[in-house]
Each structure stands twice: as structure tokens, then as C-alpha cells.
Design a protein around this motif. Structure first.
Motif, PDB file in Angstrom:
ATOM      1  N   UNK A 145      38.050   1.881 -53.677  1.00  0.00           N
ATOM      2  CA  UNK A 145      37.447   0.565 -53.437  1.00  0.00           C
ATOM      3  C   UNK A 145      37.934   0.013 -52.100  1.00  0.00           C
ATOM      4  N   UNK A 146      39.245   0.124 -51.840  1.00  0.00           N
ATOM      5  CA  UNK A 146      39.786  -0.342 -50.565  1.00  0.00           C
ATOM      6  C   UNK A 146      39.265   0.498 -49.408  1.00  0.00           C
ATOM      7  N   UNK A 147      39.308   1.824 -49.556  1.00  0.00           N
ATOM      8  CA  UNK A 147      38.860   2.686 -48.477  1.00  0.00           C
ATOM      9  C   UNK A 147      37.380   2.469 -48.174  1.00  0.00           C
ATOM     10  N   UNK A 148      36.566   2.324 -49.211  1.00  0.00           N
ATOM     11  CA  UNK A 148      35.138   2.081 -48.991  1.00  0.00           C
ATOM     12  C   UNK A 148      34.918   0.744 -48.306  1.00  0.00           C
ATOM     13  N   UNK A 149      35.693  -0.260 -48.710  1.00  0.00           N
ATOM     14  CA  UNK A 149      35.559  -1.577 -48.081  1.00  0.00           C
ATOM     15  C   UNK A 149      35.877  -1.499 -46.586  1.00  0.00           C
ATOM     16  N   UNK A 150      36.823  -0.652 -46.202  1.00  0.00           N
ATOM     17  CA  UNK A 150      37.146  -0.492 -44.787  1.00  0.00           C
ATOM     18  C   UNK A 150      35.979   0.105 -44.008  1.00  0.00           C
ATOM     19  N   UNK A 151      35.133   0.865 -44.698  1.00  0.00           N
ATOM     20  CA  UNK A 151      33.960   1.450 -44.049  1.00  0.00           C
ATOM     21  C   UNK A 151      32.758   0.510 -44.089  1.00  0.00           C
ATOM     22  N   UNK A 152      32.576  -0.161 -45.214  1.00  0.00           N
ATOM     23  CA  UNK A 152      31.422  -1.061 -45.366  1.00  0.00           C
ATOM     24  C   UNK A 152      31.916  -2.382 -45.947  1.00  0.00           C
ATOM     25  N   UNK A 153      32.616  -3.191 -45.143  1.00  0.00           N
ATOM     26  CA  UNK A 153      33.223  -4.429 -45.651  1.00  0.00           C
ATOM     27  C   UNK A 153      32.165  -5.428 -46.119  1.00  0.00           C
ATOM     28  N   UNK A 154      32.473  -6.104 -47.225  1.00  0.00           N
ATOM     29  CA  UNK A 154      31.572  -7.110 -47.798  1.00  0.00           C
ATOM     30  C   UNK A 154      32.404  -8.088 -48.612  1.00  0.00           C
ATOM     31  N   UNK A 155      31.815  -9.244 -48.936  1.00  0.00           N
ATOM     32  CA  UNK A 155      32.464 -10.208 -49.819  1.00  0.00           C
ATOM     33  C   UNK A 155      33.665 -10.911 -49.222  1.00  0.00           C
ATOM     34  N   UNK A 174      31.325  -2.555 -52.848  1.00  0.00           N
ATOM     35  CA  UNK A 174      30.709  -2.642 -51.528  1.00  0.00           C
ATOM     36  C   UNK A 174      29.681  -1.527 -51.361  1.00  0.00           C
ATOM     37  N   UNK A 175      28.851  -1.575 -50.318  1.00  0.00           N
ATOM     38  CA  UNK A 175      27.701  -0.667 -50.250  1.00  0.00           C
ATOM     39  C   UNK A 175      28.005   0.819 -50.331  1.00  0.00           C
ATOM     40  N   UNK A 176      29.150   1.273 -49.842  1.00  0.00           N
ATOM     41  CA  UNK A 176      29.438   2.712 -49.873  1.00  0.00           C
ATOM     42  C   UNK A 176      30.284   3.137 -51.065  1.00  0.00           C
ATOM     43  N   UNK A 380      37.037   2.084 -35.089  1.00  0.00           N
ATOM     44  CA  UNK A 380      37.314   0.973 -36.002  1.00  0.00           C
ATOM     45  C   UNK A 380      38.317   1.380 -37.066  1.00  0.00           C
ATOM     46  N   UNK A 381      39.218   0.474 -37.409  1.00  0.00           N
ATOM     47  CA  UNK A 381      40.071   0.637 -38.581  1.00  0.00           C
ATOM     48  C   UNK A 381      39.361   0.044 -39.791  1.00  0.00           C
ATOM     49  N   UNK A 382      38.808  -1.148 -39.625  1.00  0.00           N
ATOM     50  CA  UNK A 382      37.893  -1.734 -40.599  1.00  0.00           C
ATOM     51  C   UNK A 382      36.580  -1.954 -39.851  1.00  0.00           C
ATOM     52  N   UNK A 383      35.537  -1.297 -40.293  1.00  0.00           N
ATOM     53  CA  UNK A 383      34.284  -1.257 -39.553  1.00  0.00           C
ATOM     54  C   UNK A 383      33.786  -2.656 -39.183  1.00  0.00           C
ATOM     55  N   UNK A 384      33.656  -2.888 -37.879  1.00  0.00           N
ATOM     56  CA  UNK A 384      33.132  -4.144 -37.394  1.00  0.00           C
ATOM     57  C   UNK A 384      34.085  -5.320 -37.482  1.00  0.00           C
TER      58      UNK A 384
END
Length: 454
Positions: A145-155, A174-176, A380-384
Motif C-alpha cells: 500500500x505504501x509502495x503503491x502510494x509512492x508510485x500513484x499518490x492519492x488521498x 490508490x490507483x496502482x 521521483x521518490x514519490x511520483x509528482x
């Protein structure tokens, strides 16, 4: 001695070593539960012999995963303080939930799995196996969940340069996340399947003909044969999701420089970032458009649309092909093995050598996929949200170089010891065969504990 590059190498070394062991234990916990349920249903002690052998492998892998995970988490403070300063309000709780809900569940009940069979009822022992299997999957849930959030951050929203959660469900799912979790769980299943098949094949080659070996071998081969086509399907969905949210990563994976239609699938090339072209290219016409857009006229993004903001091309390009190539080998070997086991009940001797040689193929595929994912997120470390160079600690390069060398040396030693212990366990089990020590399991009621031997 660039501290940014050295810190990245150090974290890569840590995560590369660490991920080897959860990749085994996440799925192996469920395989152990399968062994236990088959024993409960049949009363066949061979299932418990298989269980007792593989629970030792699980415990050893779990221990190394814990140790390397702790070391890895320290680096958030020592090497990457900017990460926690910016996104700690989100990353911190997710890492804490993983420890509170998953780690303690595994650690508490693993002891019962290892030492409690003669001391608790069969139902309690089975429940402990269930708890550990659930714990391994919960651990994967929180970390991914954390790793995916770093790729497609949301919320979340940014306030004074810090990320604050506004919707925890959006952060978790998150989306990914669904694609990344599914892909990783199946990768773990394949890693465990080929490890089980490989060590069982090694036992056969040194003379083991026990029922426990055969049951484990069949489980590994058939599990691999079932999971690999599912992984190919999930991998395709994951790739389409990545194309939507991280097009620069997909462009690097395909070494595609110009945004256009009818993009070929590059099988082999030497990507030249300075010239922004591929050298020695071998490609299938329209292949990338067909895979990514599902029709030949599909437009695929090119790297030239992301100059200065795309990942290094060659590492992403090659690691992706190593992952796919290993997957194709797994498909061919597992299906061939499953065919012979189904039709003849055994394998030709060359296939025993092949499975023994592919015992750690899941590790290679997982590492290659991990490098594709993580290098593909750069810069990016956290995308965008957070660039990698903005999160690194201000440390002397010589200090980081010293710790990099120490970590790598230590991990090489531990890995050699781990492989040596697995080989020893396999050879010892092969020598013991069906005469290996086992509590009295055949004649006791399922709900009654076995009294310790005098």
C-alpha cells in the motif's frame, strides 16, 4: 563519491537482500497451511513430514527477512530524512500498521508451528498455521500500500511542504495498489513453488524417494503451472495501469523514444541515451502497440516527451526483459513438468535437474521486476511529489561508501550461509526419507494434543 548515488546503491542493496525472504514466506505460509489441511483430511503422515521440513525453511527465511527489514527501515532516518519529513504523516502509520498487525501475528504463532505440535491440540496448531499465513499476507498488504502510494499518490494534500492524509481509503487503495499487490502475491507464489519443486528435485537426485518429497514436488510443480499464466494476465493489466499513470516508465521499458503509432516490440537493443536512439535493435513490428494498446495503430508514449524527467533507460529496459524472460522459462518448465506428472506420475531425469537449477528463479524474476518498478520511478521518490535528490541526507560520500561496502559484504556472507543451510536441510531430509523423526500423528484424535516424549 556522490552521496546521492551511494545512498541509492545502499538502499538498493538492502531492499534487494530483504525482498528475497518475504517473497518466499508470503506464499510459503499458505503452502504450509495446505500441507496441514491435507494431513487433517487424510491422516497421511507424509503431509506432516513435508510440513515439518518446509516450516524450517519458512522460519529461517522469516528470521532473515526481519533482520534485513529492520536494517532497511533505519535508512529512512540515516540516509533519507527528507522522505519522512515530507511524507512521514502517511508513510509512518502504514509502516506501524504492518508491524502491529502482521509482524506480531507471524512472530507469535510461528513458535507454535515450529514447537507446538506435540504440546497443543491439532486444531490449535492448525489455527497457528492459518494465523501465520494471514500475517504474511497482511504484511504484504501494508508495505505494498505504501509502495503503491509512492508510485500513484492519492488521498492527501500538501501543507507547508508536508503531505497530510485526507482520505485513508484513497491512500490505501490508490490507483496502482490492486495491480501491484496481485502481481507481488503471485510472484511470491511462483517463488515458493519453484523453490519447493527445486529442493524436492535435489532431494530426488541424491536418492530420496519418500512420499513427503513426492507430495512437495507435485505441489510445487502444479502450483507453478497454475500461477504463471495468471501472472502473465495480471502483469498485462499492471502494465496498462502503469501506462496510464507512469507513461515515462513504460517508455523506458520499451526503449521507445518517439510518441507514435505502430510501435515495434523491441526484443533486443542497446539504448543510447546520449544519441536518444537504440543500437543493434531487433524488434517485432507493431508489437508494443498491440500489447499496450491492443491494436497496431495504438499510440505509445516516447521518452523524448519526458526529457529530464524519465528514468535511466538501459536498467529499466534490461531488468524488464530479464523478468519476462524468466517468466517464459517458468511457464515452459512448469507446464512440461505438470504434463509428465499428470500422465506418468514422475518426471524424466533431465527435468529433475532443470527444476533443481530453477529453484531460485523466482528470486531473479522478483528482483528484475522490482528494479523495473523502482528505477522506473526515477527521478521521483514519490511520483509528482518528492524528487529523490531532495530527500537524501547531507552526508560525506566516504561515510556512505563505508556503510555500502559493509552492508554488501555482510549480505553476501548471510546469503551464502542461507543457501548452505537450505542445501544441508535438503540433503539431511533426503537421507532420512520417511524415517525422519515425527511425532505420533497417525493414531491420535485430531483434536487431542500429543504428549511430549519421555
Amino acid at each position: 563519491m556522490d552521496p546521492l548515488l551511494l545512498s541509492r546503491i545502499q538502499f538498493a542493496a538492502n531492499i534487494s537482500f530483504h525482498i528475497l525472504f518475504p517473497t518466499i514466506t508470503i506464499a510459503l505460509g499458505w503452502v504450509l497451511l495446505f500441507f496441514k489441511l491435507r494431513y487433517n483430511a487424510t491422516g497421511d503422515s507424509a503431509w506432516m513430514r513435508a510440513y515439518f521440513f518446509w516450516v524450517k525453511v519458512f522460519a529461517l527465511s522469516f528470521a532473515l527477512g526481519v533482520v534485513s527489514g529492520i536494517t532497511m527501515s533505519f535508512q529512512f532516518g540515516t540516509n533519507w530524512p527528507g522522505f519522512m519529513e515530507v511524507v512521514g504523516n502517511i508513510a509512518g502509520p502504514l509502516l506501524a500498521y504492518e508491524v502491529l498487525t502482521a509482524f506480531f501475528l507471524e512472530a507469535v504463532f510461528l513458535g507454535i508451528m515450529l514447537f507446538g505440535f506435540r504440546r497443543v491440540s491439532n486444531r490449535v496448531h492448525t489455527f497457528a498455521t492459518v494465523a501465520v499465513a494471514v500475517g504474511t499476507t497482511l504484511s504484504a498488504f501494508w508495505i505494498l500500500a505504501l509502495n503503491s502510494w509512492m508510485h500513484t499518490p492519492a488521498g492527501f494534500e500538501m501543507r507547508d511542504g508536508q503531505a497530510f492524509a485526507t482520505d485513508w481509503l484513497a491512500i490505501l487503495f490508490n490507483p496502482s495498489f490492486p495491480y501491484r499487490l496481485s502481481h507481488m502475491l503471485i510472484a511470491s507464489g511462483l517463488t515458493a513453488a519453484f523453490l519447493i519443486a527445486g529442493l524436492s528435485a535435489l532431494r530426488f537426485l541424491v536418492g530420496d524417494r519418500s512420499e513427503a518429497m513426492w507430495k512437495a514436488l507435485r505441489t510445487g510443480v502444479f502450483l507453478g503451472a497454475v500461477l504463471i499464466p495468471v501472472q502473465i494476465f495480471v502483469g498485462d493489466l499492471h502494465g496498462l495501469n502503469t501506462l496510464e499513470h507512469q507513461p515515462a516508465k513504460v517508455a523506458a521499458m520499451e526503449a521507445n523514444w518517439e510518441t507514435r503509432s505502430n510501435v515495434p516490440l523491441v526484443l533486443f537493443a542497446w539504448p543510447d541515451e546520449e544519441a536518444r536512439e537504440n543500437r543493434f535493435e531487433i524488434a517485432i513490428p507493431n508489437g508494443a502497440s498491440l500489447i499496450l494498446k491492443h491494436h497496431a495503430e495504438g499510440v505509445v508514449p516516447g521518452l523524448n516527451d519526458f526529457i529530464g524527467e524519465h528514468p535511466p533507460v538501459a536498467p529499466v529496459f534490461w531488468s524488464f526483459r530479464v523478468m519476462v524472460g524468466m517468466g517464459m522459462l517458468m511457464l515452459a518448465l512448469s507446464w512440461t513438468g505438470a504434463f509428465f506428472l499428470w500422465r506418468r506420475g514422475t518426471l524424466p531425469k533431465p527435468l529433475f535437474f532443470a527444476f533443481a537449477g530453477m529453484a531460485f528463479s523466482g528470486w531473479i524474476a522478483t528482483l528484475a521486476g522490482w528494479y523495473t518498478t523502482e528505477i522506473g520511478r526515477q527521478p521521483w521518490l514519490v511520483q509528482g511529489v518528492l524528487m529523490t535528490h531532495d530527500a537524501v541526507a547531507d552526508l560525506p560520500g566516504s561515510h556512505v561508501a563505508f556503510t555500502v561496502f559493509g552492508y554488501i559484504l555482510l549480505y553476501i556472507i548471510l546469503l551464502v550461509i542461507y543457501l548452505g543451510v537450505l542445501t544441508y536441510l535438503a540433503l539431511k531430509a533426503a537421507k532420512d526419507g520417511d524415517s525422519s523423526p515425527l511425532p505420533e500423528v497417525e493414531d491420535r484424535p485430531m483434536s487431542q494434543p500429543v504428549q511430549p516424549a519421555e
